[in-house]
Design an enzyme around this catalytic site. Structure first.
Site, short mmCIF file in Angstrom:
data_model
loop_
_atom_site.label_atom_id
_atom_site.label_comp_id
_atom_site.label_asym_id
_atom_site.label_seq_id
_atom_site.Cartn_x
_atom_site.Cartn_y
_atom_site.Cartn_z
N ASP A 7 -22.95 -24.13 -28.15
CA ASP A 7 -21.44 -23.81 -27.45
C ASP A 7 -21.22 -25.36 -27.11
O ASP A 7 -21.52 -26.00 -26.17
CB ASP A 7 -21.49 -23.11 -26.18
N GLU A 70 -19.76 -22.99 -32.42
CA GLU A 70 -18.62 -22.43 -32.40
C GLU A 70 -17.37 -23.34 -32.80
O GLU A 70 -17.44 -24.42 -32.59
CB GLU A 70 -18.48 -22.17 -31.00
N ASP A 144 -22.03 -21.64 -20.05
CA ASP A 144 -22.46 -22.73 -21.38
C ASP A 144 -23.48 -21.85 -22.40
O ASP A 144 -23.71 -21.89 -23.26
CB ASP A 144 -22.84 -23.94 -21.03
#
Length: 199
Positions: A7, A70, A144
């Site tokens: 992430d 991502e 996160d």
């Protein structure tokens, strides 16, 4: 198969390493990589270097077969944020490419849809799904780490050749697999296909 989910963030990056076990996905490691808190815009190069070194350490320790990052979502009102985030993403792509590791990207909406069945799932719904799928005692923190786990889980389910035994033998993360992914779940879009040496 070992999957590293990322992430991305310029200040804090969440990461999660999951293994494909006989009973389903299992966490091997999860945590955050932090750049220097008090760094200003002039220290961007130093911050990116810290993030790069951190992900390299994770790659060398856990040797994943694929890294999943991502995709960026760029809001038209905040283009600068997307530009800064792209620096961090580039560092992760470079680290993977240098080690011959496939790098894959998924949009946030697709990750949510695969993990929860809804592309508009909120944080609480995502955490509940992750907690259930990984058999955790409590929702993962900080967010996160939860997001990185979701990224890794998304790739795990999209690339699984068969649904493992147990509760997933009839369902796919609680949703009919064909309805969720279409008639051909192995037909990934271009953005989801592994890439080597390209960002």
């Amino acid at each position: 198969m070992r999957i590293l989910g990322i992430d991305p963030g310029l200040q804090t990056t969440g990461y999660a390493v999951i293994d494909a076990a006989s009973g389903g996905p299992r966490i091997a490691e999860a945590g955050v990589i932090r750049s220097e808190k008090d760094s200003g815009p002039a220290d961007l190069a130093r911050r990116v270097r810290v993030l790069y070194d951190g992900v390299v350490e994770v790659l060398e320790q856990w040797s994943p077969g694929v890294m999943v990052v991502e995709q960026l979502y760029a809001h038209y009102e905040h283009p600068r944020t997307a530009i800064l985030m792209a620096h961090a993403r580039g560092a992760y792509f470079l680290a993977g490419a240098q080690r011959g590791i496939d790098v894959v990207s998924y949009a946030a909406t697709r990750i949510k849809k695969v993990v929860t069945g809804s592309g508009r799932a909120g944080k609480e719904q995502m955490q509940a799904a992750i907690t259930r799928e990984l058999g955790l005692a409590k929702p993962p923190e900080p967010h996160d780490v939860a997001d990185a786990l979701a990224v890794a889980l998304c790739h795990y389910y999209l690339t699984a050749k068969t649904i493992v035994s147990g509760s997933r033998s009839l369902t796919f993360t609680g949703v009919n697999r064909e309805a969720l992914l279409g008639s051909d779940p192995d037909d990934l879009d271009d953005a989801a296909k592994p890439r080597k040496g390209r960002t």
